[in-house]
Design a protein around this motif. Structure first.
Motif, mmCIF file in Angstrom:
data_model
loop_
_atom_site.group_PDB
_atom_site.id
_atom_site.type_symbol
_atom_site.label_atom_id
_atom_site.label_comp_id
_atom_site.label_asym_id
_atom_site.label_seq_id
_atom_site.Cartn_x
_atom_site.Cartn_y
_atom_site.Cartn_z
ATOM 1 N N PRO A 183 98.258 77.047 120.391
ATOM 2 C CA PRO A 183 99.749 76.570 118.680
ATOM 3 C C PRO A 183 98.556 76.251 117.333
ATOM 4 O O PRO A 183 96.947 75.766 117.767
ATOM 5 N N ILE A 184 98.820 76.923 116.748
ATOM 6 C CA ILE A 184 97.588 76.716 115.656
ATOM 7 C C ILE A 184 97.474 75.118 114.611
ATOM 8 O O ILE A 184 96.534 74.997 114.107
ATOM 9 N N GLY A 185 98.839 74.621 115.191
ATOM 10 C CA GLY A 185 98.897 72.941 114.831
ATOM 11 C C GLY A 185 97.821 72.085 115.471
ATOM 12 O O GLY A 185 96.947 71.587 114.810
ATOM 13 N N HIS A 186 97.653 72.663 116.711
ATOM 14 C CA HIS A 186 96.619 71.882 118.026
ATOM 15 C C HIS A 186 95.868 71.918 117.450
ATOM 16 O O HIS A 186 94.691 71.219 116.833
ATOM 17 N N TRP A 187 95.502 73.055 117.160
ATOM 18 C CA TRP A 187 93.858 73.240 116.841
ATOM 19 C C TRP A 187 93.328 73.235 115.595
ATOM 20 O O TRP A 187 92.570 72.594 115.226
ATOM 21 N N VAL A 188 94.205 73.116 114.396
ATOM 22 C CA VAL A 188 94.025 72.625 112.954
ATOM 23 C C VAL A 188 93.760 71.264 113.428
ATOM 24 O O VAL A 188 92.976 70.043 112.741
ATOM 25 N N SER A 189 94.790 70.191 113.874
ATOM 26 C CA SER A 189 94.163 69.502 113.843
ATOM 27 C C SER A 189 92.853 68.698 114.870
ATOM 28 O O SER A 189 92.376 67.652 114.380
ATOM 29 N N ARG A 190 92.706 69.466 115.635
ATOM 30 C CA ARG A 190 91.948 69.013 116.703
ATOM 31 C C ARG A 190 90.563 68.939 115.295
ATOM 32 O O ARG A 190 89.669 68.582 115.383
ATOM 33 N N VAL A 191 90.294 70.044 114.813
ATOM 34 C CA VAL A 191 88.906 70.687 113.704
ATOM 35 C C VAL A 191 89.251 69.278 112.531
ATOM 36 O O VAL A 191 88.245 68.764 112.253
#
Lengths: 100, 193
Positions: B68-76
């Motif tokens: 999910p985009i939220g997961h990717w954004v959180s990681r960055v």
């Protein structure tokens, strides 16, 4: 895995209540600023051909390499020159008095 | 109108500035929560958020929709915050004498009536005290306390978000909790709280 002190846990629970009320929407104009900054970067990368950027990076590395090699060659020559002209006192004594 | 993420991402990839604005508006709440949670208040959250968004746009080609985009954004965003914390070589030292009296009042209030909800002023006081204690932790310890104890995430979630091994997470949080507990007890024993 140990646990946090119960009082600290309660403080953390209370601190969450403060964060819950904080606004999370982007401030007015922020999205516009970020998007235009990003667009400017995109435009710059579009107008600058990829080969030119590659050339700049290669040229920079090459310059660094030349400087390093030049500095090391110069240092080694300096050491050699010093060796040829620096006479030890014993050698000078022999050269002047015993075998002129 | 409901936000169409897939369409927005596709338009951003075609360098559509309006879509980029929409994406910032959509993702801002997630990013700002991470920034507020993980960085000291003295840092300008708006500047940091902008830097994170610029990084997200630069890395957008690396996002393939597998998570999910939220997961990717959180990681960055987390990675950016962690690097900022590490870059702050000297964390501001504060003396025990610097603690305002309100902190002691908050500690006393939560100890006498632990189950009630705090008043807004008490909540703010508690947040400030927790933030000051967190300032004394190392970046990794601070991040682990934030993720596991404040945000109440699981070790598996933290492992996925940070990319650290489960062992590292367990050992790290063990040390961080020990440090935080001893710091808190020291303050109490000295009568500062």
């Amino acid at each position: 895995m140990n646990q946090l002190d119960p009082e600290l846990k309660r403080l953390i629970r209370w601190s969450r209540a403060a964060d819950a009320d904080a606004a999370t929407e982007a401030p007015y104009g922020m999205a516009v600023r970020i998007a235009s900054r990003w667009r400017a970067m995109v435009v710059q990368s579009e107008t600058e051909p990829a080969w030119w950027r590659q050339f700049q990076v290669t040229a920079a590395w090459l310059s660094v390499a030349i400087l390093v090699i030049g500095a090391s060659v110069w240092t080694s020559r300096l050491e050699t020159d010093l060796g040829a002209y620096t006479l030890t006192p014993a050698y000078q004594l022999i050269a002047k008095n015993i075998a002129p | 109108m409901e936000f169409d993420l897939a369409d927005c991402l596709a338009r951003v990839r075609r360098n559509d500035e309006a879509a980029a604005r929409d994406l910032v508006e959509e993702l801002h709440p997630l990013v700002i929560k991470i920034v507020r949670g993980h960085l000291p208040r003295r840092l300008d959250e708006e500047d940091v958020t902008q830097e994170i968004f610029m990084k997200l746009f630069a890395k957008l080609d690396q996002y393939h929709g597998n998570v999910p985009i939220g997961h990717w954004v959180s990681r960055v965003a987390l990675n950016h915050c962690y690097n900022l914390l590490r870059a702050q070589r000297s964390r501001p030292e504060w003396r025990m004498a610097d603690l305002p009296e309100e902190h002691a009042a908050v500690v006393e209030a939560q100890a006498t009536d632990p189950d009630r909800d705090p008043h807004p002023a008490e909540a703010l006081g508690a947040r400030e005290l927790v933030a000051r204690l967190m300032d004394l932790l190392r970046p990794r310890e601070r991040m682990l306390i934030q993720l596991l104890d404040i945000e109440e995430r699981s070790i598996e979630e933290v492992r996925k978000l940070t990319g650290w091994s489960a062992v590292l997470v367990r050992v790290g949080v063990h040390r961080a909790r020990k440090k935080l507990n001893s710091l808190y007890r020291k303050l109490k024993s000295e009568g500062k709280l």
